[in-house]
Design a protein around this motif. Structure first.
Motif, PDB file in Angstrom:
ATOM      1  N   GLN A  20      -5.116  48.914  29.171  1.00 36.94           N
ATOM      2  CA  GLN A  20      -6.512  49.315  29.223  1.00 36.94           C
ATOM      3  C   GLN A  20      -7.324  48.161  29.791  1.00 36.94           C
ATOM      4  O   GLN A  20      -7.209  47.023  29.342  1.00 36.94           O
ATOM      5  CB  GLN A  20      -6.993  49.657  27.803  1.00 36.94           C
ATOM      6  CG  GLN A  20      -8.496  49.618  27.571  1.00 36.94           C
ATOM      7  CD  GLN A  20      -9.237  50.829  28.121  1.00 36.94           C
ATOM      8  OE1 GLN A  20      -8.620  51.802  28.512  1.00 36.94           O
ATOM      9  NE2 GLN A  20     -10.547  50.750  28.163  1.00 36.94           N
TER      10      GLN A  20
ATOM     11  N   GLY B  75      -4.693  46.761  31.863  1.00 34.69           N
ATOM     12  CA  GLY B  75      -4.206  47.539  32.993  1.00 34.69           C
ATOM     13  C   GLY B  75      -4.004  46.687  34.221  1.00 34.69           C
ATOM     14  O   GLY B  75      -3.023  46.855  34.962  1.00 34.69           O
TER      15      GLY B  75
ATOM     16  N   VAL C  69       0.866  53.088  32.845  1.00 36.32           N
ATOM     17  CA  VAL C  69      -0.322  53.841  32.472  1.00 36.32           C
ATOM     18  C   VAL C  69      -1.495  52.870  32.562  1.00 36.32           C
ATOM     19  O   VAL C  69      -1.525  51.845  31.880  1.00 36.32           O
ATOM     20  CB  VAL C  69      -0.241  54.417  31.050  1.00 36.32           C
ATOM     21  CG1 VAL C  69      -1.541  55.147  30.702  1.00 36.32           C
ATOM     22  CG2 VAL C  69       0.959  55.351  30.912  1.00 36.32           C
TER      23      VAL C  69
ATOM     24  N   SER D  95      -5.570  52.530  32.271  1.00 36.77           N
ATOM     25  CA  SER D  95      -6.776  53.165  31.774  1.00 36.77           C
ATOM     26  C   SER D  95      -7.987  52.280  32.043  1.00 36.77           C
ATOM     27  O   SER D  95      -8.026  51.119  31.645  1.00 36.77           O
ATOM     28  CB  SER D  95      -6.653  53.423  30.265  1.00 36.77           C
ATOM     29  OG  SER D  95      -7.824  54.001  29.752  1.00 36.77           O
ATOM     30  N   GLY D  96      -8.970  52.818  32.743  1.00 39.84           N
ATOM     31  CA  GLY D  96     -10.241  52.134  32.928  1.00 39.84           C
ATOM     32  C   GLY D  96     -10.175  50.811  33.660  1.00 39.84           C
ATOM     33  O   GLY D  96     -10.761  49.832  33.218  1.00 39.84           O
TER      34      GLY D  96
ATOM     35  N   ILE E 243      -5.926  56.825  33.910  1.00 37.68           N
ATOM     36  CA  ILE E 243      -6.774  57.504  32.929  1.00 37.68           C
ATOM     37  C   ILE E 243      -8.196  56.982  33.075  1.00 37.68           C
ATOM     38  O   ILE E 243      -8.423  55.768  33.077  1.00 37.68           O
ATOM     39  CB  ILE E 243      -6.259  57.277  31.498  1.00 37.68           C
ATOM     40  CG1 ILE E 243      -4.922  57.994  31.301  1.00 37.68           C
ATOM     41  CG2 ILE E 243      -7.279  57.754  30.468  1.00 37.68           C
ATOM     42  CD1 ILE E 243      -4.298  57.772  29.933  1.00 37.68           C
TER      43      ILE E 243
ATOM     44  N   SER F 275      -8.709  62.692  33.881  1.00 35.65           N
ATOM     45  CA  SER F 275     -10.066  62.356  33.462  1.00 35.65           C
ATOM     46  C   SER F 275     -10.338  62.926  32.082  1.00 35.65           C
ATOM     47  O   SER F 275      -9.946  64.059  31.780  1.00 35.65           O
ATOM     48  CB  SER F 275     -11.083  62.911  34.469  1.00 35.65           C
ATOM     49  OG  SER F 275     -12.403  62.602  34.068  1.00 35.65           O
TER      50      SER F 275
ATOM     51  N   VAL G  54     -11.322  54.957  26.099  1.00 35.40           N
ATOM     52  CA  VAL G  54     -10.756  56.296  25.944  1.00 35.40           C
ATOM     53  C   VAL G  54      -9.801  56.363  24.754  1.00 35.40           C
ATOM     54  O   VAL G  54      -9.841  57.308  23.959  1.00 35.40           O
ATOM     55  CB  VAL G  54     -10.026  56.715  27.236  1.00 35.40           C
ATOM     56  CG1 VAL G  54      -9.353  58.055  27.052  1.00 35.40           C
ATOM     57  CG2 VAL G  54     -11.002  56.773  28.399  1.00 35.40           C
ATOM     58  N   ASN G  55      -8.938  55.370  24.599  1.00 32.87           N
ATOM     59  CA  ASN G  55      -7.922  55.424  23.548  1.00 32.87           C
ATOM     60  C   ASN G  55      -8.520  55.374  22.151  1.00 32.87           C
ATOM     61  O   ASN G  55      -7.909  55.835  21.188  1.00 32.87           O
ATOM     62  CB  ASN G  55      -6.912  54.285  23.709  1.00 32.87           C
ATOM     63  CG  ASN G  55      -7.540  52.921  23.510  1.00 32.87           C
ATOM     64  OD1 ASN G  55      -8.461  52.546  24.235  1.00 32.87           O
ATOM     65  ND2 ASN G  55      -7.069  52.178  22.533  1.00 32.87           N
TER      66      ASN G  55
ATOM     67  N   PHE H  57      -5.502  61.016  24.161  1.00 30.70           N
ATOM     68  CA  PHE H  57      -4.914  59.881  24.872  1.00 30.70           C
ATOM     69  C   PHE H  57      -3.427  59.790  24.563  1.00 30.70           C
ATOM     70  O   PHE H  57      -2.594  59.668  25.473  1.00 30.70           O
ATOM     71  CB  PHE H  57      -5.625  58.590  24.471  1.00 30.70           C
ATOM     72  CG  PHE H  57      -5.108  57.359  25.152  1.00 30.70           C
ATOM     73  CD1 PHE H  57      -5.657  56.931  26.351  1.00 30.70           C
ATOM     74  CD2 PHE H  57      -4.068  56.621  24.604  1.00 30.70           C
ATOM     75  CE1 PHE H  57      -5.184  55.790  26.993  1.00 30.70           C
ATOM     76  CE2 PHE H  57      -3.579  55.477  25.236  1.00 30.70           C
ATOM     77  CZ  PHE H  57      -4.141  55.067  26.433  1.00 30.70           C
TER      78      PHE H  57
END
Length: 266
Positions: A88, A92, A110, A112-113, A211, A238, A246-247, A254
């Protein structure tokens, strides 16, 4: 807490479950506690949840380093040839750096953001708050510095602080205050970055899931779109109604999205 040692310190990490290894990499300024709702959600996988240098219970950096190298050092410490990486924000970018510089060590990604580790900020909202955050840092205003962080990455450009779940904001404030008070140094050692990341994206050959929270800033959306459109085996999901975290905001969805991705590619 487990420790993976390196020359001038160690990485703190959790090691939960058995199966294909999945390394969780957290946001900058926060720590591995962001993943508390993910730790026990992946039966059949080995969850490795690590604090980056200068965060949480890991050591404050004193020498130059690369975050991608720290990921592979953790894998070496555990005798693992490769792992899935779930990152994240800063985590990420660290995951993508690892895939670019150590492609044989990554089974899937994965993100995310985030963009690559060569992120760029163009939106007025982000540029203004980053400036104000740095002003707080120079003034040694820790409370102000943390509040600017929360406005940027917890509230985001589309919500007031009172429109965010209070417990999420408070958890992030606690983690950010810990980082700011326990790891701040007058002359901090900053990590290096993988080189030429945007031009090398097509070299990433492992499956990738991007994500994005619908309410995150436009820069994040632009960078994630660029990654997903360039990496050969990538897709984007999204999350409506969610901001950057998000998580934490939608943990069940998620976890379901990440689990589905892992089951498909492992």
């Amino acid at each position: 807490m487990n420790k993976a040692p390196f020359v001038d310190g160690y990485l703190a990490y959790d090691d939960i479950g058995d199966g294909p290894p999945v390394v969780f990499l957290h946001d900058g300024t926060l720590d591995r506690r962001v993943w508390v709702q993910q730790l026990h959600a992946f039966d059949g996988y080995r969850v490795l949840n690590v604090d980056a240098r200068g965060h949480g219970e890991s050591s404050t950096p004193t020498t130059e380093y690369l975050r991608g190298d720290d990921v592979t050092a953790l894998l070496d410490h555990l005798g693992l040839a490769s792992a899935f990486l779930v990152g994240q924000a800063m985590g990420g970018t660290s995951a993508l750096d690892t895939a670019l510089d150590h492609p044989g060590r990554v089974a899937g990604l994965v993100l995310s953001g985030c963009g690559t580790s060569e992120q760029y900020w163009q939106s007025e909202f982000v540029v203004d708050l980053l400036k104000r955050q740095m002003e707080c840092a120079f003034a040694r205003d820790t409370d102000g510095y943390v509040e600017m962080f929360l406005r940027l990455w917890v509230d985001g450009p589309h919500r007031r602080p009172d429109q965010v779940e209070p417990s999420i904001r408070e958890r992030c404030r606690e983690m950010a205050m810990h980082t700011a008070t326990q790891h701040a140094r007058p002359n901090p050692v900053m990590p290096g970055k993988a080189a030429d990341t945007w031009n090398r994206l097509s070299d990433v050959r492992v499956p990738l899931l991007g994500i994005a929270g619908e309410l995150d800033c436009t820069d994040i959306h632009d960078m994630l779109d660029r990654i997903v459109s360039t990496v050969p085996n990538a897709k984007l999901e999204s999350f409506a109604g969610s901001g950057h975290m998000v998580n934490m905001e939608q943990p069940e969805r998620f976890n379901e999205a990440v689990r589905r991705f892992l089951d498909e590619v492992s």
